[in-house]
Design an enzyme around this catalytic site. Structure first.
Site, PDB file in Angstrom:
ATOM      1  N   HIS A  92      18.571  12.643  23.429  1.00  0.00           N
ATOM      2  CA  HIS A  92      17.245  12.681  24.039  1.00  0.00           C
ATOM      3  C   HIS A  92      16.767  14.123  24.020  1.00  0.00           C
ATOM      4  O   HIS A  92      17.291  14.977  24.743  1.00  0.00           O
ATOM      5  CB  HIS A  92      17.313  12.153  25.475  1.00  0.00           C
ATOM      6  CG  HIS A  92      15.975  11.783  26.050  1.00  0.00           C
ATOM      7  ND1 HIS A  92      15.027  12.715  26.397  1.00  0.00           N
ATOM      8  CD2 HIS A  92      15.428  10.566  26.349  1.00  0.00           C
ATOM      9  CE1 HIS A  92      13.957  12.107  26.895  1.00  0.00           C
ATOM     10  NE2 HIS A  92      14.179  10.800  26.868  1.00  0.00           N
ATOM     11  N   ASP A  93      15.761  14.416  23.193  1.00  0.00           N
ATOM     12  CA  ASP A  93      15.371  15.811  23.002  1.00  0.00           C
ATOM     13  C   ASP A  93      14.768  16.440  24.255  1.00  0.00           C
ATOM     14  O   ASP A  93      15.015  17.612  24.550  1.00  0.00           O
ATOM     15  CB  ASP A  93      14.425  15.947  21.808  1.00  0.00           C
ATOM     16  CG  ASP A  93      13.168  15.102  21.913  1.00  0.00           C
ATOM     17  OD1 ASP A  93      13.093  14.241  22.810  1.00  0.00           O
ATOM     18  OD2 ASP A  93      12.255  15.278  21.074  1.00  0.00           O
ATOM     19  N   HIS A 165     -23.093  10.094 -14.089  1.00  0.00           N
ATOM     20  CA  HIS A 165     -22.196   9.257 -14.901  1.00  0.00           C
ATOM     21  C   HIS A 165     -21.415  10.103 -15.910  1.00  0.00           C
ATOM     22  O   HIS A 165     -20.947   9.606 -16.929  1.00  0.00           O
ATOM     23  CB  HIS A 165     -22.960   8.150 -15.637  1.00  0.00           C
ATOM     24  CG  HIS A 165     -23.930   7.412 -14.777  1.00  0.00           C
ATOM     25  ND1 HIS A 165     -23.555   6.400 -13.937  1.00  0.00           N
ATOM     26  CD2 HIS A 165     -25.270   7.576 -14.592  1.00  0.00           C
ATOM     27  CE1 HIS A 165     -24.608   5.955 -13.287  1.00  0.00           C
ATOM     28  NE2 HIS A 165     -25.666   6.663 -13.654  1.00  0.00           N
ATOM     29  N   SER A 295       0.719  27.827 -19.886  1.00  0.00           N
ATOM     30  CA  SER A 295       1.584  26.784 -20.445  1.00  0.00           C
ATOM     31  C   SER A 295       2.834  27.438 -21.014  1.00  0.00           C
ATOM     32  O   SER A 295       2.766  28.507 -21.627  1.00  0.00           O
ATOM     33  CB  SER A 295       0.838  26.019 -21.549  1.00  0.00           C
ATOM     34  OG  SER A 295       1.735  25.203 -22.285  1.00  0.00           O
ATOM     35  N   ARG A 344       6.190  12.956  14.041  1.00  0.00           N
ATOM     36  CA  ARG A 344       6.800  14.266  13.791  1.00  0.00           C
ATOM     37  C   ARG A 344       6.509  14.734  12.372  1.00  0.00           C
ATOM     38  O   ARG A 344       6.470  15.939  12.091  1.00  0.00           O
ATOM     39  CB  ARG A 344       8.312  14.206  14.008  1.00  0.00           C
ATOM     40  CG  ARG A 344       8.753  14.061  15.446  1.00  0.00           C
ATOM     41  CD  ARG A 344      10.253  13.773  15.516  1.00  0.00           C
ATOM     42  NE  ARG A 344      10.670  13.354  16.835  1.00  0.00           N
ATOM     43  CZ  ARG A 344      11.257  14.137  17.738  1.00  0.00           C
ATOM     44  NH1 ARG A 344      11.488  15.403  17.447  1.00  0.00           N
ATOM     45  NH2 ARG A 344      11.611  13.663  18.929  1.00  0.00           N
TER      46      ARG A 344
END
Length: 488
Positions: A92-93, A165, A295, A344
């Site tokens: 249990h933290d 377009h 590249s 978390r």
């Protein structure tokens, strides 16, 4: 596979044998990482415990001053190793950090977390962190709006092909296009500011939201319980309080925050995609450093890696909204714990991704390279077709027959189109029209000035900067010096 103790030992000693999220190592700023760090989280827990104890004391509970002083003296010196050992035992933290805090402030042991449930600490700390992280995102957005405003002003008069377009359409200006990107980010900022301004604190609600434990502490005094709730929120910097809760604040708040971040992500994605397309046309490019490699194989390439990275982060962030919605939908009655492990990840990574991609956008806009001659070349390849209506009207004014001129333009246009599409040659429509006696009385060159075809684009830029960019600059005048950093 046989066990190898040496390998195990190496893994525990070598940091490169552990996964590290690229959000931290490659993208998010140190500032955002600090906001979501264990130190910030658990120091905030301790500040919440201190504020709770101080406020309970103010309202009459018997809490020794020495206990308060000891707590205040140990807000940041957290023994994380001890906390981890407690959590291994207790699973249990919150209780692990209660014991760790109590070891550092022994006089306060009996009153730390008095009357509270875990969400008094965890939920409230998360809302504080969301608020602080959100303010940083707002500052990034303000800087992007400011810088895009500069781009818009600089290129307000530079004509360029518009595209619908992804086909050439009527002309616009480079500056006007920048306002389109800018307005998206403006809306994102307005939306996030509104959410943060209205962000409510969970404050003091108890295990199922009824405040029963606090009512018992104050011997049934409802006024003191209400005052405790209000004072606690005020001291932590919140003007709004969630009106009702179960054990947690509604997880819909998380989804609203992640939706706001995802909206920002969609703006980043659209901006970065446009830059990538323009880079392919060699009209506009992101900055490219002197030793940067495009590249590993094609040495000549100038890949838009910043914009590509930004679109990838944006796509990841947009996907987190689904998880937040499912978490909210899955909460049973007053609360189930299956939200914890998910939140978390999603809350922290949502902000880290937003931070990383906005830093990239800042960097790109700061170093944006515009090539006016390339833009003009592309524009002039299409403008002759767009100018034909102007040429037709001028021909009629010069005494020509509208129908005859229309037919000649049609024939010449198809012939010029064939030169471009079939033979790969330049658009020669203007030369064809100039050689046609039907148009000999027209000053065709004056009719194909690109600035004749941009409409009110320059004026729209001016109005946009005045009415939208300038107010943001005023509001964030102390924060407009952020420079985008691209990590690794």
């Amino acid at each position: 596979m046989p066990k190898n103790k040496n390998i195990v030992q190496t893994k525990t000693k070598n940091e490169y044998n552990r996964f590290v999220s690229p959000l931290a190592s490659r993208n998010a700023s140190e500032t955002m990482q600090e906001i979501f760090s264990p130190q910030r989280k658990f120091s905030t827990w301790r500040r919440l415990w201190l504020t709770l104890a101080e406020t309970e004391k103010e309202l009459g509970l018997d809490i020794p001053k020495k206990a308060i002083d000891e707590m205040r003296s140990h807000l940041d010196d957290i023994d994380f190793a001890k906390a981890q050992e407690y959590e291994r035992q207790l699973r249990h933290d919150v209780m692990a950090h209660i014991h760790t805090f109590a070891d550092a402030a022994p006089t306060a042991r009996r009153i730390i977390h008095l009357g509270a449930t875990s969400c008094e600490i965890t939920d409230n700390s998360e809302l504080i962190i969301i608020r602080d992280a959100g303010k940083l995102i707002c500052r990034y957005l303000a800087n992007i709006i400011d810088k895009l405003g500069n781009v818009a002003k600089k290129y307000r008069n530079l004509p360029t092909l518009g595209f619908t377009h992804y086909q050439p359409a009527q002309l616009t200006t480079v500056g006007k296009r920048a306002t389109l990107w800018c307005y998206d980010f403006y809306r994102d900022l307005e939306n996030l500011e509104r959410l943060l301004d209205q962000l409510p604190f969970r404050s003091i609600k108890g295990t199922t939201g009824t405040q029963a434990s606090f009512l018992a502490l104050f011997n049934g005094n409802q006024a003191k319980v209400k005052k405790l709730e209000l004072l606690f929120a005020k001291k932590m910097g919140f003007k709004n309080i969630v009106p009702v809760t179960g054990q947690t604040y509604t997880r819909k708040i998380d989804s609203e925050i992640l939706f706001a971040l995802s909206n920002i992500a969609s703006s980043v994605h659209k901006f970065a995609n446009d830059i990538r397309l323009l880079a392919g046309m060699k009209e506009i490019e992101e900055p490219f450093e002197s030793k940067q490699v495009g590249s590993s194989a094609m040495a000549y390439k100038r890949n838009p890696m910043r914009s590509e990275r930004a679109t990838g982060l944006a796509r990841f962030l947009i996907g987190l909204t689904q998880s937040a919605l499912q978490t909210h939908a899955e909460q049973w009655f007053e609360r189930t714990l299956d939200d914890s492990s998910n939140r978390r990840i999603t809350l922290a990574e949502g902000f880290l991704a937003a931070d990383g991609m906005l830093n990239i956008v800042l960097n790109v806009v700061d170093g944006l390279v515009v090539y006016p001659n390339v833009i003009k070349t592309h524009l002039m390849a299409e403008l002759p077709f767009m100018a034909t209506e102007e040429i037709l009207m001028a021909g009629v004014k010069a005494g020509g027959d509208r129908q005859t001129l229309h037919e000649q333009i049609r024939l010449h246009s198809h012939a010029a189109s064939a030169q471009v599409k079939i033979h790969g040659k330049a658009n020669d429509l203007i030369a064809r029209l100039k050689a046609d006696d039907a148009f000999k009385n027209i000053d065709i060159d004056s009719l194909i000035d690109p600035k004749r075809f941009v409409g009110l684009a320059p004026q729209q830029v001016d109005d946009f900067i005045k009415n939208y960019v300038t107010p943001i600059r005023r509001r964030y005048r102390k924060d407009l010096k952020i420079t985008g950093q691209v990590r690794i």
